[in-house]
Design a protein around this motif. Structure first.
Motif, short mmCIF file in Angstrom:
data_model
loop_
_atom_site.label_atom_id
_atom_site.label_comp_id
_atom_site.label_asym_id
_atom_site.label_seq_id
_atom_site.Cartn_x
_atom_site.Cartn_y
_atom_site.Cartn_z
N ASP A 60 0.81 -1.23 0.00
CA ASP A 60 0.00 0.00 0.00
C ASP A 60 0.84 1.27 0.00
N ARG A 61 2.15 1.15 -0.05
CA ARG A 61 3.01 2.34 -0.02
C ARG A 61 3.47 2.70 -1.42
N GLU A 62 3.70 3.98 -1.59
CA GLU A 62 4.25 4.48 -2.84
C GLU A 62 5.75 4.17 -2.88
N PRO A 63 6.29 3.76 -4.02
CA PRO A 63 7.71 3.38 -4.05
C PRO A 63 8.62 4.61 -3.93
N THR A 64 9.83 4.34 -3.44
CA THR A 64 10.89 5.34 -3.40
C THR A 64 11.89 4.99 -4.49
N TYR A 65 12.33 5.97 -5.23
CA TYR A 65 13.22 5.74 -6.36
C TYR A 65 14.64 6.17 -6.00
N TYR A 66 15.60 5.24 -6.13
CA TYR A 66 17.00 5.49 -5.82
C TYR A 66 17.82 5.43 -7.10
N PRO A 67 18.46 6.54 -7.51
CA PRO A 67 19.32 6.48 -8.69
C PRO A 67 20.68 5.87 -8.34
N VAL A 68 21.13 4.95 -9.17
CA VAL A 68 22.47 4.37 -9.03
C VAL A 68 23.35 5.06 -10.06
N ILE A 69 24.45 5.65 -9.58
CA ILE A 69 25.29 6.48 -10.44
C ILE A 69 26.67 5.85 -10.55
N GLU A 70 27.19 5.85 -11.75
CA GLU A 70 28.52 5.29 -12.02
C GLU A 70 29.41 6.43 -12.50
N ALA A 102 39.46 4.07 -12.20
CA ALA A 102 38.61 2.96 -11.75
C ALA A 102 37.15 3.40 -11.80
N LEU A 103 36.26 2.46 -12.16
CA LEU A 103 34.83 2.75 -12.17
C LEU A 103 34.28 2.54 -10.77
N ALA A 104 33.46 3.46 -10.34
CA ALA A 104 32.83 3.37 -9.02
C ALA A 104 31.34 3.61 -9.18
N ARG A 105 30.56 2.98 -8.31
CA ARG A 105 29.10 3.14 -8.30
C ARG A 105 28.66 3.51 -6.90
N PHE A 106 27.61 4.31 -6.83
CA PHE A 106 26.98 4.59 -5.55
C PHE A 106 25.51 4.88 -5.78
N GLU A 107 24.75 4.76 -4.71
CA GLU A 107 23.31 5.00 -4.77
C GLU A 107 23.03 6.32 -4.06
N ASP A 108 22.36 7.21 -4.76
CA ASP A 108 22.04 8.52 -4.20
C ASP A 108 20.78 8.43 -3.35
N PHE A 109 20.46 9.53 -2.67
CA PHE A 109 19.26 9.59 -1.84
C PHE A 109 18.02 9.37 -2.70
N GLY A 110 17.04 8.70 -2.13
CA GLY A 110 15.82 8.40 -2.87
C GLY A 110 14.79 9.50 -2.76
N GLY A 111 13.78 9.39 -3.61
CA GLY A 111 12.68 10.32 -3.60
C GLY A 111 11.40 9.64 -4.05
N SER A 112 10.27 10.29 -3.82
CA SER A 112 8.99 9.67 -4.17
C SER A 112 8.73 9.69 -5.67
N SER A 113 9.45 10.51 -6.38
CA SER A 113 9.37 10.49 -7.84
C SER A 113 10.80 10.46 -8.37
N PRO A 114 11.02 9.78 -9.47
CA PRO A 114 12.40 9.69 -9.98
C PRO A 114 12.92 11.06 -10.43
N ARG A 115 14.03 11.48 -9.85
CA ARG A 115 14.63 12.76 -10.24
C ARG A 115 15.45 12.64 -11.51
#
Length: 193
Positions: free
Chosen positions: A82-92, A99-112
């Motif tokens: 019943d909850r609205e999803p939170t969208y987390y962008p994964v950035i490379e 070297a390639l690095a990845r991290f996940e940024d802060f989430g939001g209720s709509s994809p930024r």
């Protein structure tokens, strides 16, 4: 002697209530309930998190390296049906050493961001994912610690009020009130009029 029959029923009831109120003991002002220790501990943890986040972001702003990153995935996370999803962008992004690095940024209720969007990344040296943030701009990055700080103030407000009252009492020369509650006073029995 006063004849109560002359007044009528509503006035007699009013007289009874006024007499009972006059005979009732003086009531002390209601004290605010003692703040919960769990709220105090939570406020302290949030305040510590605020200090750590603010210090880390200030350190990144002063000494961090900047790079251009690309959004590779936008991960939705729904913690319940019943909850609205939170969208987390994964950035490379590529570090200074290549070297390639990845991290996940802060989430939001709509994809930024959408997959493929270019973003500026602020990271610490050659370290990877845990030590990187999206470099929005200096003022936006410095606003990040306000969320845990607001929670710390909200949970810690009863403690701050009590502390302020004690400081004012000490500066005025009065003894500070104890946090222990006194025993309840027995109430006098009401007498019929």
């Amino acid at each position: 002697m006063f004849d109560h029959q002359f007044l009528g029923v509503p006035a007699q009831i009013a007289l009874l209530f006024m007499a009972a109120a006059a005979k009732a003991p003086h009531r002390r002002a209601k004290r605010a309930p003692a703040p919960s220790p769990v709220a105090g501990i939570s406020a302290a943890i949030l305040l510590a998190a605020t200090i750590v986040i603010a210090g880390y972001i200030a350190y990144l702003e002063l000494t961090g390296l900047r790079a251009e990153g690309r959004v590779v995935v936008v991960r939705p996370d729904a913690n319940g049906l019943d909850r609205e999803p939170t969208y987390y962008p994964v950035i490379e992004f590529a570090t200074a050493s290549g070297a390639l690095a990845r991290f996940e940024d802060f989430g939001g209720s709509s994809p930024r961001y959408r997959v493929g969007d270019r973003v500026a990344v602020l990271y610490r040296g050659n370290e990877t994912s845990r030590f990187a943030i999206v470099d929005r701009d200096r003022s936006s990055n410095l606003l990040l610690p306000l969320l845990p700080f607001g929670g710390a103030v909200l949970l810690g407000w009863p403690f701050l009020r009590r502390f302020g009252a004690r400081v004012r009492a000490r500066t005025a020369g009065r003894p500070a009130s104890r946090t222990m509650r006194s025993a309840p006073h027995p109430q006098r029995r009401m007498m019929n009029v």
